[in-house]
Motif scaffolding. Structure first.
Motif, PDB file in Angstrom:
ATOM      1  N   LEU A 124       0.819  -1.212   0.000  1.00  0.00           N
ATOM      2  CA  LEU A 124       0.000   0.000   0.000  1.00  0.00           C
ATOM      3  C   LEU A 124       0.850   1.259   0.000  1.00  0.00           C
ATOM      4  O   LEU A 124       0.356   2.340  -0.333  1.00  0.00           O
ATOM      5  N   HIS A 166       0.730   2.042  -3.613  1.00  0.00           N
ATOM      6  CA  HIS A 166      -0.609   1.651  -4.067  1.00  0.00           C
ATOM      7  C   HIS A 166      -0.845   1.967  -5.529  1.00  0.00           C
ATOM      8  O   HIS A 166      -1.563   1.246  -6.219  1.00  0.00           O
ATOM      9  N   GLU A 167      -0.193   3.027  -6.038  1.00  0.00           N
ATOM     10  CA  GLU A 167      -0.418   3.388  -7.437  1.00  0.00           C
ATOM     11  C   GLU A 167       0.215   2.371  -8.383  1.00  0.00           C
ATOM     12  O   GLU A 167      -0.278   2.160  -9.502  1.00  0.00           O
ATOM     13  N   LEU A 205      -4.103  -0.111  -6.291  1.00  0.00           N
ATOM     14  CA  LEU A 205      -4.836  -0.295  -5.041  1.00  0.00           C
ATOM     15  C   LEU A 205      -5.247   1.026  -4.394  1.00  0.00           C
ATOM     16  O   LEU A 205      -5.589   1.055  -3.214  1.00  0.00           O
ATOM     17  N   THR A 206      -5.217   2.108  -5.139  1.00  0.00           N
ATOM     18  CA  THR A 206      -5.519   3.417  -4.548  1.00  0.00           C
ATOM     19  C   THR A 206      -6.957   3.479  -4.041  1.00  0.00           C
ATOM     20  O   THR A 206      -7.198   3.753  -2.867  1.00  0.00           O
ATOM     21  N   ARG A 255      -8.391   1.085  -1.079  1.00  0.00           N
ATOM     22  CA  ARG A 255      -8.106   1.366   0.337  1.00  0.00           C
ATOM     23  C   ARG A 255      -9.213   2.170   1.005  1.00  0.00           C
ATOM     24  O   ARG A 255      -9.220   2.307   2.232  1.00  0.00           O
TER      25      ARG A 255
END
Length: 423
Positions: free
Chosen positions: A315, A318-319, A323-324, A327
Motif C-alpha cells: 500500500l 498503491h499506485e 490499489l488506490t 483502500r
C-alpha cells in the motif's frame, strides 16, 4: 495467454523495481499506514534493508487478478491498469500463471482464503481460486494468526515462518499466495574470498564464490538506459536461472533491475562474451588474451553469495499495484467477491532469497487483508580470457528459462564478510 501473462507480470516487476527507493536510506518496509495494529517487523525489515532487498511481482500479480475479478467501479479500473490485462480475463490469467509456475520443477505455489462468519464469499468467485485452502477466522485472533503463520511456513518449506499481514478485529477477509523455489547449479561454484580494491566494498575481506567455464556466452554486455550493463547467467538444473546484473558505478538499483528486464524482453541489444572487445567493455569485466595449456577460451567469475529477507508494504506503492481506490473504507469495492462491503487495509509481501555455491532458493508470501473496509604449467596456446568480478552492489533476477517469467528479483547491497577458520 501464457506469453501475454508473462509479459504482464514482468512489466509489473519493472514498475515495482523503479518504484523502489533509490538507496537503502529509504525503507521499503515501513508498517502500513492504514493498519496501525500490524505486527512490528522493524528489526527484520531493517536487517533486510541493510543488505539489500528482494521482491516477487509473480507473487503479487495473481492476487491483484483475483481482486480485479471481484471488483467494481474505479477499483476495478485501477487494478486492470496495474495488471495489464482486462479485468474479465484476469482470474483466468492468474489461474494459468499459477498452473504454469506449478509445472516448473522445483517451484511450488498455493492460494489461501480466510473469512469471518459474517462474510460469505460468492461461490462463483471462490471456485475461481485454484485449489485454495479455505478457512474461517474465529473469535480468537491470536489463534487465527497462528493458523495463518503455520500455513505460510508449510507452503514455503519453512523459508517464511509468518504471514506478512496481521489478523485483528477489523480483518474480515485474508487472501494469500505463497510461492517457493529451489534449484541447484549445473556447475557449482567453489567458496573462497575476495578483497575489492575499489568501490563501496573496497579494502574489505569478503566471502566469495568462484567459477570458470569455457562458455563465454554466459556473460554479455547490454546498452541500457542506465548505461552498459553486464549480465551473467547462472544456469540451474531445474530450468530456473539467476541473472546477475552489474551496472555502472553511479546507477541505482531501480535502473539496473529495469535494465535487466529490458535485456530479458529483448528491448536492449546484448553483445555476448565471445564478441566483446578486448579491455574493459562492461562493468566488472576484463577481456584479454592469455597463454594457456588448453585451446579453449574461458570465463572466470568471482561473485558474492547472499542471503536476503525483506518485507514490503504494497500500500506504500498503491499506485503501482492499482490499489488506490481499494483502500477507501467509506464504501465496498468488491461486490463480485461478497455482498459484504470490503476495502483493503493491508497488502504486504514477505520474501527471502539465498544464493550460494550449490544453488539458489527463494520464497514469497503475499497477502491482502480486507476490513468492512590457481603453479602455472607450460603454456602453448593463446586464448581469450574474460574475468568478471562482481565486487560491488548488484542486482539479480530469478528467471524461468523457457518462458522468461521473472519469479524473483532483488538487489545485493552489502556483502558477506570472510570468516577465517580458527585453528
Amino acid at each position: 495467454m501464457w506469453g501475454s501473462t508473462v509479459r504482464a507480470v514482468n512489466g509489473l516487476t519493472a514498475r515495482w523495481a523503479t518504484a523502489l527507493p533509490a538507496s537503502d536510506t529509504a525503507s521499503d518496509t515501513a508498517p502500513p499506514t492504514t493498519s496501525p495494529t500490524a505486527r512490528d517487523k522493524a528489526p527484520d525489515a531493517a536487517a533486510g534493508e541493510a543488505t539489500g532487498t528482494v521482491f516477487s511481482a509473480c507473487g503479487v500479480w495473481p492476487l491483484l487478478a483475483f481482486l480485479a475479478d471481484g471488483a467494481a467501479g474505479p477499483a476495478r479500473a485501477e487494478l486492470e491498469d496495474a495488471l495489464g490485462v482486462p479485468a474479465e480475463r484476469a482470474a483466468e490469467a492468474a489461474r494459468d500463471l499459477l498452473a504454469g509456475v506449478e509445472r516448473i520443477p522445483g517451484v511450488g505455489s498455493a492460494v489461501g482464503l480466510w473469512t469471518r462468519p459474517d462474510v460469505e464469499p460468492h461461490g462463483s468467485w471462490v471456485a475461481g481460486l485454484p485449489a485454495a485452502t479455505l478457512g474461517r477466522l474465529g473469535p480468537d485472533d491470536a489463534e487465527n494468526q497462528r493458523e495463518l503463520d503455520a500455513w505460510a511456513a508449510k507452503r514455503t518449506d519453512g523459508l517464511i515462518p509468518t504471514m506478512p499481514v496481521t489478523v485483528d478485529e477489523t480483518s474480515k477477509l485474508v487472501l494469500a499466495v505463497a510461492q517457493a523455489l529451489r534449484t541447484s547449479w549445473l556447475r557449482p561454484f567453489w567458496e573462497g574470498g575476495m578483497l575489492p580494491d575499489s568501490g563501496p566494498w573496497a579494502g574489505r575481506e569478503l566471502a566469495a564464490l568462484h567459477r570458470t567455464t569455457g562458455l563465454l556466452d554466459r556473460v554479455g554486455v547490454a546498452e541500457t538506459d542506465a548505461g552498459p550493463l553486464t549480465v551473467l547467467k547462472v544456469l540451474g538444473g531445474t530450468g530456473i536461472d539467476v541473472h546477475l546484473l552489474l551496472g555502472p558505478d553511479e546507477a541505482d538499483r531501480g535502473t539496473v533491475l529495469k535494465g535487466g528486464l529490458d535485456v530479458l524482453s529483448g528491448t536492449c541489444r546484448t553483445v555476448p562474451g565471445d564478441l566483446l572487445p578486448l579491455g574493459e567493455p562492461g562493468p566488472g569485466l576484463n577481456v584479454r588474451h592469455v597463454r594457456s595449456t588448453s585451446r579453449d577460451p574461458y570465463l572466470a567469475v568471482t561473485t558474492s553469495p547472499f542471503s536476503l529477507t525483506a518485507e514490503h508494504d504494497l500500500l506504500a506503492h498503491h499506485e503501482v499495484f492499482g490499489l488506490t481506490t481499494a483502500r477507501d473504507l467509506e464504501r465496498g469495492h468488491f461486490p463480485g467477491i461478497s455482498d459484504f462491503p470490503l476495502a483493503l487495509t493491508q497488502a504486504a509481501q514477505a520474501t527471502v532469497a539465498r544464493f550460494d555455491a550449490q544453488g539458489f532458493e527463494a520464497a514469497s508470501v503475499t497477502a491482502f487483508a480486507a476490513a468492512a473496509g590457481c603453479a602455472a604449467p607450460r603454456t602453448r596456446h593463446v586464448v581469450r580470457r574474460i574475468d568478471l568480478d562482481v565486487d560491488r552492489p548488484f542486482g539479480f533476477l530469478a528467471v524461468h528459462r523457457t518462458s522468461r517469467l521473472v519469479l524473483m528479483a532483488g538487489w545485493v547491497n552489502e556483502p558477506v564478510p570472510y570468516v577465517f577458520d580458527e585453528e
